[in-house]
Write a protein that holds these residues in place. Sequence first.
Motif, short mmCIF file in Angstrom:
data_model
loop_
_atom_site.label_atom_id
_atom_site.label_comp_id
_atom_site.label_asym_id
_atom_site.label_seq_id
_atom_site.Cartn_x
_atom_site.Cartn_y
_atom_site.Cartn_z
N GLU A 213 0.82 -1.21 0.00
CA GLU A 213 0.00 0.00 0.00
C GLU A 213 0.85 1.26 0.00
OE1 GLU A 213 -2.51 -0.40 3.38
OE2 GLU A 213 -3.70 -2.04 2.53
N GLU A 214 1.91 1.28 0.82
CA GLU A 214 2.74 2.47 0.92
C GLU A 214 3.88 2.48 -0.09
OE1 GLU A 214 4.14 3.34 4.82
OE2 GLU A 214 2.17 3.20 5.75
N LEU A 215 4.63 1.39 -0.16
CA LEU A 215 5.77 1.34 -1.08
C LEU A 215 5.40 0.79 -2.44
CD1 LEU A 215 8.64 0.06 1.26
CD2 LEU A 215 7.91 2.39 0.78
N GLN A 216 4.31 0.04 -2.52
CA GLN A 216 3.83 -0.55 -3.77
C GLN A 216 4.95 -1.31 -4.48
OE1 GLN A 216 1.78 2.48 -6.06
NE2 GLN A 216 0.29 2.84 -4.43
N VAL A 217 5.61 -2.18 -3.73
CA VAL A 217 6.77 -2.90 -4.25
C VAL A 217 6.43 -3.78 -5.45
CG1 VAL A 217 8.08 -2.85 -2.09
CG2 VAL A 217 6.44 -4.71 -2.51
N ALA A 218 5.23 -4.39 -5.43
CA ALA A 218 4.88 -5.30 -6.52
C ALA A 218 4.55 -4.56 -7.80
CB ALA A 218 3.70 -6.18 -6.10
N ALA A 219 4.26 -3.28 -7.71
CA ALA A 219 3.88 -2.51 -8.90
C ALA A 219 5.05 -1.72 -9.48
CB ALA A 219 2.74 -1.54 -8.56
N LEU A 220 6.18 -1.67 -8.79
CA LEU A 220 7.28 -0.81 -9.22
C LEU A 220 7.75 -1.12 -10.64
CD1 LEU A 220 9.55 -0.46 -6.05
CD2 LEU A 220 8.18 1.31 -7.15
N ALA A 221 8.04 -2.39 -10.92
CA ALA A 221 8.64 -2.75 -12.21
C ALA A 221 7.62 -3.26 -13.22
CB ALA A 221 9.72 -3.80 -12.00
N VAL A 222 6.34 -3.07 -12.94
CA VAL A 222 5.29 -3.44 -13.89
C VAL A 222 5.06 -2.26 -14.84
CG1 VAL A 222 2.84 -4.02 -14.14
CG2 VAL A 222 4.19 -5.03 -12.29
N PRO A 223 4.99 -2.51 -16.14
CA PRO A 223 4.79 -1.40 -17.10
C PRO A 223 3.53 -0.59 -16.79
CG PRO A 223 5.38 -3.42 -18.25
CD PRO A 223 5.15 -3.81 -16.82
N GLU A 224 3.60 0.69 -17.08
CA GLU A 224 2.46 1.57 -16.82
C GLU A 224 1.22 1.12 -17.61
OE1 GLU A 224 3.73 5.97 -15.91
OE2 GLU A 224 4.90 5.25 -17.63
N ALA A 225 1.43 0.58 -18.79
CA ALA A 225 0.31 0.13 -19.61
C ALA A 225 -0.49 -0.98 -18.93
CB ALA A 225 0.81 -0.35 -20.96
N LEU A 226 0.15 -1.68 -17.97
CA LEU A 226 -0.51 -2.77 -17.26
C LEU A 226 -0.90 -2.37 -15.85
CD1 LEU A 226 1.69 -5.80 -18.42
CD2 LEU A 226 -0.53 -5.06 -19.31
N GLY A 227 -0.83 -1.08 -15.55
CA GLY A 227 -1.26 -0.60 -14.25
C GLY A 227 -0.16 -0.41 -13.23
#
Length: 379
Positions: A63-77
């Motif tokens: 929720e705070e660091l969003q570690v799982a979303a860091l290296a995911v492309p912006e096109a995929l959220g």
Amino acid sequence: MTQQTRTARPEADPSIILPTPERDELRAVVSQFVARHGTHEGVRQSIDSDLGYSDARWRTLNEELQVAALAVPEALGGHGFGFADLGVVLEETGAALLPEPILVSAVVAGQALVRADDAGSVTDLLGAVMEGSRTIGVSLDSEVTMSADTAATSGAGPVVNGIVEGVLWGQAVDSLVVVASSGGERVLVIVDLAGAERQSREVVDLTRRRADVHLADSPARILVGAARFVDVVRELRLITGAALAAEHAGIAARLLDDTVAYVSQRHQFGRSIGSFQAIKHRLADMLVGRERARSAAMYALAVLDQEDASDADLAVAVASAVCADVVTASAYEAIQLHGGIGFTWEHSAHFYLRRALGDEGAFGGGREARRSIADLVGV
């Protein structure tokens, strides 16, 4: 007979590992998080829980660091950061020995979903992973059998059968990315573990539990078909190796800092033991090891961000070898330089040694990495 010496040198511009203001800021944020939520006492408490980690800390990480979303492309959220940026997070969380499934679920599994043949078919899973509401394990060395539609899924899709041994966080993960064979072809699937039988293993590293997972007509989705299977599995192995190297580099840095602090305050014969020449030499060796590990890990991760980098395999193999050796040597040295207290259950030093030895069993150590280097350079 003249012996021919083969050498291999980095091909990318060395500037790719230089610090940047953005990464320095990210490191400061993660470091502050670890200081608040990742104390050694907190880690000890969470590894005794049913999950083997802190659900509250895992939620905060996402929720705070969003570690799982860091290296995911912006096109995929996701946020579209590179692996070099992700490495900063892995160094800091690795240094704290956080027991949450960051390496497997947030990094490798997330990248497996990103590389799905049809990314749109797994947006629900990827979204849940980035939120931290679903955890996914990964096993690229095991293989299960896949069959076509059966009554087990009411004709909804394929099922898999087999035993996947030693799955990291195997008791806690909701799904599993694994290799499956069908009709002589190999594919990458993600399996729902809702009804799977799991048997915990006794582990050296208490911060990373493992379990054998028994799959019996477990529903699965095909992530990557036979056409792209080899390339995607290679990429995931490289990501795993580079990410693990970053964790090891972080651990080596923490061990050096903790050891310097201890020998500076521990006095004998009226002076701190850190002032003795023999201790200084050993600390200097730890410092050299830390710098080697950090440089190798940073380079490997940065190379993975380059388009069509020809030396990615070699860079990751070198980082794996260097960092595995350094983290093990640093852990042993830290225990020795902490004296009697370093051997006790109350002290954190032996936890780091357990992590180093546990990772060697789970991922392979420096010897295996050096064998890969020899193969890559033709020795």
